[in-house]
Design an enzyme around this catalytic site. Structure first.
Site, mmCIF file in Angstrom:
data_model
loop_
_atom_site.group_PDB
_atom_site.id
_atom_site.type_symbol
_atom_site.label_atom_id
_atom_site.label_comp_id
_atom_site.label_asym_id
_atom_site.label_seq_id
_atom_site.Cartn_x
_atom_site.Cartn_y
_atom_site.Cartn_z
ATOM 1 N N TYR A 170 -4.418 -0.590 9.739
ATOM 2 C CA TYR A 170 -3.831 0.787 9.138
ATOM 3 C C TYR A 170 -5.002 1.596 8.632
ATOM 4 O O TYR A 170 -4.972 2.895 8.717
ATOM 5 C CB TYR A 170 -2.960 0.396 8.210
ATOM 6 N N LYS A 211 -6.116 5.458 9.643
ATOM 7 C CA LYS A 211 -5.950 6.676 9.001
ATOM 8 C C LYS A 211 -7.437 7.084 8.325
ATOM 9 O O LYS A 211 -7.397 8.169 8.197
ATOM 10 C CB LYS A 211 -5.611 6.119 7.400
ATOM 11 N N SER A 244 -4.324 8.471 3.988
ATOM 12 C CA SER A 244 -3.942 7.540 3.414
ATOM 13 C C SER A 244 -5.099 7.211 2.358
ATOM 14 O O SER A 244 -6.001 7.237 2.442
ATOM 15 C CB SER A 244 -3.298 6.272 3.879
#
Length: 269
Positions: A156, A160, A143
């Site tokens: 998150y 990633k 990401s």
């Protein structure tokens, strides 16, 4: 030059909707037999039905990427029916979060379990099959948050970033078997997970101001990159992360270029 993936077999996780579904469709349109995995049975059955309705080859499987027993069952079934697996796309992911002080432990665990552990388990199951054939393409979803994280995205972004480094290590381990391992970093592509295009107009304008190409990306922008990375044209690319974000923050304030263009006589942006 034409990308030729005809007759290849791919496994795509998180393929019941969104970017994963578009990746599966794009690969299938290139002649790939696509095993579509998702933990929502109804979604993946419907998505595969759409593809087969177009005359494409799609095989739906209900599979939670956190469940290694189920992963092994699915991977073994695909390999047996198709004679092997050429492409693995680890697209499945979640993006829950919040400020660290209020972040729930179970939300941290969910990000790590799906985004990182899920990628690890799928690779662990598929790698031996690719090694026997001495070829393969593994493509993992990172990401833009792995490059520059945003407020409230600790879980998150950490997950990633882990996918990025995992990708590099696995590329090194599988290089002797002619297996490439890369990851992609989508940025401003509206999905059911981020709801970018559903934000209030002023919020959308603020987000678009961070882009060098000042418009939302499309799901097929990612899918086309996947096709390239899965092809022979990308045979000398491995261990890298490719940014698919329209040049998000390529320069410090991308909006300045648009203001300068207007002053130079370009149309209003």
């Amino acid at each position: 030059m034409l990308i030729d993936l005809n007759g290849k077999t791919a496994v795509v996780t998180g393929a019941g909707r969104g970017i994963g579904k578009e990746i599966a469709r794009t690969l299938a349109r290139e002649g790939v037999i696509v095993a579509m995995l998702d933990n929502h049975s109804s979604l993946v059955q419907e998505a595969a039905g759409e593809l087969t309705g177009e005359g494409l080859q799609a095989l739906p499987y209900e599979c939670d990427v956190r469940d290694f027993v189920r992963i092994e069952e699915v991977v073994a079934d695909v390999a047996l029916k198709q004679g092997g697996i050429d492409i693995l796309v680890n697209n499945a992911g979640v993006a829950g979060g919040g400020p660290v002080e209020t972040l729930k432990e179970d939300m941290w665990d969910l990000n790590m379990d799906v985004n990182v552990k899920g990628t690890f388990l799928m690779c662990k199951a598929v790698a031996p099959i690719m090694k026997r054939r001495r070829s393969g393409r593994i493509i993992n979803a990172a990401s833009f948050a792995a490059i520059v994280p945003s407020y409230g995205s600790a879980a998150y972004a950490a997950s990633k970033s882990a996918v990025h480094q995992f990708t590099r290590v696995l590329a090194g381990e599988l290089g002797p078997w002619n297996i490439t391992v890369n990851c992609y970093a989508p940025g401003m592509i509206p999905t059911d997970m981020n709801h970018f295009a559903e934000q209030p107009p002023e919020r959308q304008e603020r987000l678009l101001d961070t882009l060098t190409l000042r418009h939302w990306g499309e799901k097929d922008d990612v899918a086309h990159l996947i096709c390239f990375l899965a092809s022979d044209f990308a045979g000398y690319i491995t261990g890298t992360m490719i940014d698919v974000s329209g040049g998000k923050l390529a320069t410090q304030i991308p909006r300045v270029a648009y203001e300068a263009a207007v002053k130079a006589g370009a149309h209003e942006f």
